[in-house]
Design an enzyme around this catalytic site. Structure first.
Site, PDB file in Angstrom:
ATOM      1  N   HIS A  97       0.384  -0.850   0.182  1.00 64.63           N
ATOM      2  CA  HIS A  97       0.055  -0.104  -0.187  1.00 64.63           C
ATOM      3  C   HIS A  97       0.847   1.228   0.174  1.00 64.63           C
ATOM      4  CE1 HIS A  97      -3.494   3.194   0.746  1.00 64.63           C
ATOM      5  NE2 HIS A  97      -2.880   3.055   1.493  1.00 64.63           N
ATOM      6  N   ASP A 153       1.468   5.079   0.264  1.00 66.41           N
ATOM      7  CA  ASP A 153       0.760   6.751  -0.427  1.00 66.41           C
ATOM      8  C   ASP A 153       1.299   7.430  -1.052  1.00 66.41           C
ATOM      9  OD1 ASP A 153      -2.164   6.032   1.553  1.00 66.41           O
ATOM     10  OD2 ASP A 153      -0.152   5.657   2.952  1.00 66.41           O
ATOM     11  N   ASP A 196      -7.726   1.630   1.866  1.00 73.37           N
ATOM     12  CA  ASP A 196      -7.594   2.079   2.901  1.00 73.37           C
ATOM     13  C   ASP A 196      -8.171   3.563   2.987  1.00 73.37           C
ATOM     14  OD1 ASP A 196      -6.542   3.281   5.123  1.00 73.37           O
ATOM     15  OD2 ASP A 196      -4.544   4.412   3.843  1.00 73.37           O
ATOM     16  N   HIS A 223      -5.994   9.598  -0.907  1.00 73.32           N
ATOM     17  CA  HIS A 223      -6.814   9.672   0.775  1.00 73.32           C
ATOM     18  C   HIS A 223      -6.318   9.861   1.219  1.00 73.32           C
ATOM     19  CE1 HIS A 223      -4.953   5.643  -0.146  1.00 73.32           C
ATOM     20  NE2 HIS A 223      -4.665   6.194   1.315  1.00 73.32           N
TER      21      HIS A 223
HETATM   22 ZN   LIG Z   1      -3.305   4.756   2.820  1.00 75.08          ZN
END
Ligand SMILES: [Zn+2]
Ligand SMILES: *[C@@H]1O[C@H](CO)[C@@H](O)[C@H](O)[C@H]1NC(C)=O
Ligand SMILES: *[C@@H]1O[C@H](CO)[C@@H](O)[C@H](O)[C@H]1NC(C)=O
Length: 986
Positions: free
Chosen positions: A51, A53, A175, A421
């Site tokens: 994951h 970001d 997420d 996000h």
């Molecule tokens: Zn995230």
């Protein structure tokens, strides 16, 4: 971004080579590449993933390159290298990538050999792209237009690079902090077969695991009906590997040791443990399949560590039985999991149909993730401006012969990043916020050049420079302040004529504004409020704003106006008067009570009591009861404190606009505006610097109190589109317990609109916003919107800083607007028109008349333009018009009404494509899926349905292609249809 600037010129030839070397028959990707499930076994789908970001506690570039910071050393570039190596070693190993932004950054840096190896893995289905947007976008604070754009941009890169093996089949929203109907609906329209959710409310999760409803068919749009159905799976325990099985360099878990001679041998107990937890999960899902994510944040920098250990587990578990059960453990992907569930269920999902969204999200009773609906309000507004200008830039570039797609791409990509996000949500650190602003600002600068070039071409004023005033939000614009005369070109990106009140800071005392025919327009000069004059960082001599109505600016076009100073005259609106009662000639009357609030408004024969006040919650800093932070909202008490003004409003009454200037305290002021011929009241607030010399956070709301009997019900929009019904202290799908925190648990994302209506009388109140905010109706007749907040502590969700925004060395000042409408319940059209005109506002470009008089200028240049041949029906919106490939354009048409919203405008509507545009002829129109990465005719979705037959999924029943000789397009309520047009200029 530097890396985005260079890829086109350097790398396109290589991409060409690769896609040529792959034949269609060679493709083993897609469902045919999935591992086989076994009947009578427990089928465990292990999904290795990372994951990553796009910025959070480090900037994008810091994450990508692995710049060491006190908070993290990870480097995303190594993940790609490392996964590539590990997958090449064994063909059963798999991995999924999600965001295209990081992928593209890596890809552009690779040599041909590496690219070929990577492409080979994609072709074999070992590497699969899921979601595939530029980022994994937030679902609460984003607008649907920007979601669609950012998905399309990522999907386009993937299709260009790998062809159909990189058409994602599932959404992987593991997420984001809650989930919207609109996002699910977008996934369905992208042609996806399923969507995976990570975060749903802890109570909801408890009910769902108990009742085995972690999977369901989501009917994500009431208007689109069955064509918006999408199979949805909620992950058991977020997206992280099960406790004890994180085999990452960043984790502390023990390796699997299979040497039976070793005193460290642990294979059997670890396998036992793994099957135990898999069995536990199985009980919450209804088939023999269980998906177990094997990943973490920024995991797989050393992929071999993961694969080596998982290989051992797989081999051992598959060769033994555990608790009397046989397990079939395999490397898999989310789409292979969906396919397996589909096969086993024959597409019938017994847990029924879900029609609701997943807001607000709470991870425990003290953790409602609703603060982020408002956190960092300035970057939230900047993002909306970014979308506004991106659409204009795309249109201008499509309508002219501009080929500067690279410059356009920079803003496309910047906007893709902003949807992430941890970007638009405001849950990133202050430094990362500054970096997002930098990226967006770069994108905007490049687009200003694109717009300038396009306008030069369209106006034929090839030597003019068309500039914009990016700082009008602080009433600063050097061009208008200094000039004795200007050409003001107003570009309207909407498909209908709009009247735009142009507002420019000036230093003169009298101005004349004329339209191309020489008609003089009404002009008003109003003082800039002292709160604006004092905004930190404002450098301007202007104390007045010039306002004039640009009436009926042509649809998808512009009109230029001539502005000149009139020397030796003074036409400033007379000094303001302090007044308690006021009557306007603008369709609304109002009076002001002793605190400077509005008391009553009237319109036609409707009357409503309306009081607008500012109040502030005190954000908690007490960890045992939950705190307020960038994510969370936890007020110390349920009741906010009033912020009482120290004066009556000062009223400036004018022919075009009446303004009430209010000052409440040192950090809160407002101007209320009534416009001639506009059906809304504008509340232009300025808040900040919020106090920091107190012992609690400060979370400011604007509250509208009316006498409407709203009976606990209010409505908020889903990403700027369909409205969602909210009931106070209630959840539609489970028995909600409100032990704690009534304000946070009733907060919902307001992307563009919140509405209450009277249950008896035909009257409603709508408040439109200029950015995403948290909002609620905590008492009948009330609407509140949180406009700014700071928190003294971090809320311990990883961001690691209190939310104390600053700029110019002081706590941040934010300015914004609410547009308030009251009307009968059925006047949705008015709300939509205003919402659209605010989202896609007409843009003001400024240039110099040079030495020309208006007469000469009109002779020489083109002062008016519309790209439309005919106006479109009122319920049709041109959502997208942008250059796509060599001589093709991307066009999206949208039906902007929901089912049953309006007796006439909610009807299906037909648009004859070749009668729409005046600027070009359409040679060919081909329909694509929403993401424009595949043709509609190629797209086939897995059908999922609930047991009762009427819910059967129908292949876009609502949108049968009707492109006959006339190129006529049928649009049903809320439908968006996407076309790639081959065009020639007229
Ligand atoms: Zn995230
Ligand atoms: C997808 O990419 C391929 C080349 O990889 C191209 O031929 C095709 O036209 C693209 N599809 C769409 C809908 O643009
Ligand atoms: C399984 O793992 C959990 C978490 O690490 C641990 O608490 C438990 O003792 C383990 N059980 C076995 C049988 O290894």
């Amino acid at each position: 971004m530097k890396w985005a600037n260079t890829y086109l010129t350097i790398f396109i030839p290589l991409i060409g080579l690769i896609s040529c070397s792959l034949n269609d028959e060679d493709f083993l990707c897609g469902y045919s590449s999935c591992p086989t499930t076994k009947e009578g076994y427990i089928n465990i789908h292990l999904v290795p993933h990372s994951h990553d970001d796009l910025g959070w506690v480090k900037t994008i570039d810091q994450y990508y390159y692995g710049v060491h910071t006190p908070v993290s050393n990870v480097g995303v570039q190594y993940i790609y290298d490392s996964v590539l190596n590990s997958l090449s070693r064994r063909t059963d190993r798999r991995f999924i990538f999600v965001e295209t932004a990081y992928f593209w950054k890596w890809w552009t840096e690779q040599d041909e050999v590496t690219r070929t190896d990577f492409a080979e893995l994609v072709k074999r289905g070992q590497l699969e792209f899921v979601s595939g947007g530029w980022s994994m976008n937030d679902e609460a604070t984003t607008n649907y237009q920007s979601i669609i754009d950012q998905m399309s941009w990522g999907l386009r890169r993937l299709n260009d690079t790998f062809g159909k093996c990189a058409h994602p089949k599932v959404g992987w929203q593991i997420d984001p902090f809650g989930h919207s109907n609109e996002m699910a609906s977008i996934f369905a329209s992208l042609g996806f077969d399923g969507v995976f959710l990570g975060r749903i409310d802890y109570q909801d999760r408890a009910f769902r695991t108990y009742y085995e409803t972690m999977e369901f068919v989501w009917r994500s749009s009431q208007s689109l009906g069955a064509s918006s159905d999408i199979f949805t799976s909620v992950l058991y325990d977020l997206y992280v590997a099960p406790t004890g099985f994180c085999f990452d360099v960043e984790c502390d878990d023990q390796p699997i040791i299979d040497d039976i001679e070793s005193p460290e041998y642990n294979l059997h107990t670890r396998a036992q443990n793994f099957t135990d937890l898999a069995f536990q999960r199985l009980l919450s899902y209804s088939t023999s399949n269980v998906l177990i994510p094997m990943g973490n944040d920024f995991a797989y920098q050393d992929a071999e560590m993961w694969y080596k250990n998982i290989d051992k587990l797989i081999r051992y578990i598959n060769n033994n039985t555990f608790g009397g059960y046989q397990y079939n453990v395999m490397y898999s992907t989310p789409s292979c999991y969906v396919k397996a569930v589909h096969e086993e269920t024959k597409g019938i999902i017994y847990s029924g149909l879900n029609t609701f969204d997943f807001f607000p999200y709470a991870s425990n009773p003290y953790a409602f993730w609703v603060g982020c609906y408002t956190s960092r309000p300035a970057i939230k507004r900047f993002e909306r401006m970014g979308n506004n200008f991106l659409q204009i830039c795309k249109q201008l570039s499509a309508l002219s012969n501009q080929k500067e797609t690279e410059k356009l791409n920079n803003l496309r990509e910047a906007m893709g990043i902003m949807q992430h996000h941890d970007a638009i949500t405001g849950t990133e650190t202050q430094n990362v916020t500054f970096d997002y602003a930098r990226i967006l600002d770069n994108g905007l600068s490049d687009c200003r050049e694109v717009a300038n070039d396009a306008l030069r071409e369209l106006t034929k004023a090839v030597h003019s420079k068309f500039t914009t005033c990016p700082l009008t939000n602080i009433s600063q614009c050097y061009q208008s302040e200094a000039a004795k005369s200007l050409v003001i070109t107003v570009y309207n990106p909407l498909e209908r004529n709009v009247t735009k009140y142009v507002r420019l800071p000036v230093t003169g005392r009298a101005y004349r504004v004329r339209d191309p025919s020489g008609n003089e327009l009404p002009v008003q000069l109003l003082p800039i409020s002292s709160a604006v004059l004092n905004i930190p960082g404002r450098v301007s001599d202007a104390t007045l704003e010039l306002i004039f109505p640009a009436y009926d600016v042509p649809a998808l076009g512009y009109r230029s106006y001539f502005m000149e100073v009139i020397e030796d005259e003074d036409r400033v609106t007379p000094v303001g008067v302090s007044s308690k009662y006021f009557s306007t000639n603008m369709g609304v009357d109002f009076d002001i009570n002793e605190f400077g609030f509005i008391g009553k408004i009237y319109k036609d024969n409707l009357t409503m009591q309306l009081k607008q006040t500012f109040q502030a919650y005190k954000g908690s800093t007490n960890n045992s009861e939950g705190v307020s932070g960038a994510y969370l909202f936890n007020p110390i008490t349920s009741e906010p404190d009033y912020i009482i003004g120290d004066a009556d409003g000062v009223v400036y009454n004018g022919e075009l606009i009446t303004e009430i200037h209010q000052r409440f305290n040192a950090w809160l002021s407002q101007v209320i505006r009534f416009y001639d011929n506009e059906n809304f009241i504008e509340f232009d607030w300025i808040v900040g610097p919020l106090p920091t010399n107190v012992t609690h956070g400060t979370e400011v709301i604007s509250k509208f109190t009316t006498n409407l009997k709203s009976d606990s019900i209010f409505y908020t929009d889903s990403n700027g589109r369909e409205m969602m019904k909210r009931i106070r202290n209630h959840r539609p799908t489970w028995n909600f317990s409100t032990i704690l925190q009534p304000p946070p648990s009733n907060y919902y994302p307001v992307t563009s609109k919140i509405v209450i209506e009277d249950v008896e009388e035909n009257i409603q109140l709508a408040v439109l916003t200029d950015r995403a905010q948290g909002g609620s109706s905590l008492k009948d007749g009330e609407i509140e919107l949180m406009i700014h907040r700071n928190t003294l502590v971090d809320d311990v969700l990883g961001m690691g800083e209190p939310l104390l925004e600053y700029a110019h060395n002081q706590s941040l000042v934010v300015r914004g607007s609410h547009y308030v409408l009251f009307d009968t319940k059925n006047n949705i059209f008015e709300q939509r028109k205003i919402a659209q005109a605010k989202l896609l506002d007409s843009w003001v470009f400024i240039s110099s008349p040079e030495e020309y008089s208006l007469e000469e200028y009109r002779q020489k240049f083109s002062m008016e333009f519309s790209a439309l041949q005919n106006s479109l029906p009122d319920n049709v919106h041109i959502l997208t018009l942008e250059p796509w490939r060599e001589s093709t354009l991307l066009l999206r048409l949208e039906h902007i009404f929901a089912k049953d919203e309006d007796p006439l405008l909610s009807q299906p509507v037909t648009v004859k494509l070749n009668e729409v545009f005046a600027a070009f002829n359409i040679v060919e129109a081909k329909e694509a899926t929403l993401g424009a990465n595949q043709w509609s005719e190629e797209s086939e979705r897995l059908k999922f349905a609930t047991p009762d037959g009427e819910d059967v999924f129908t292949e876009s029943e609502a949108g049968i292609v009707e492109l006959n000789g006339e190129l006529s397009v049928l649009l049903n309520p809320m439908q968006i249809r996407t076309f790639i047009l081959a065009v020639v200029s007229k």
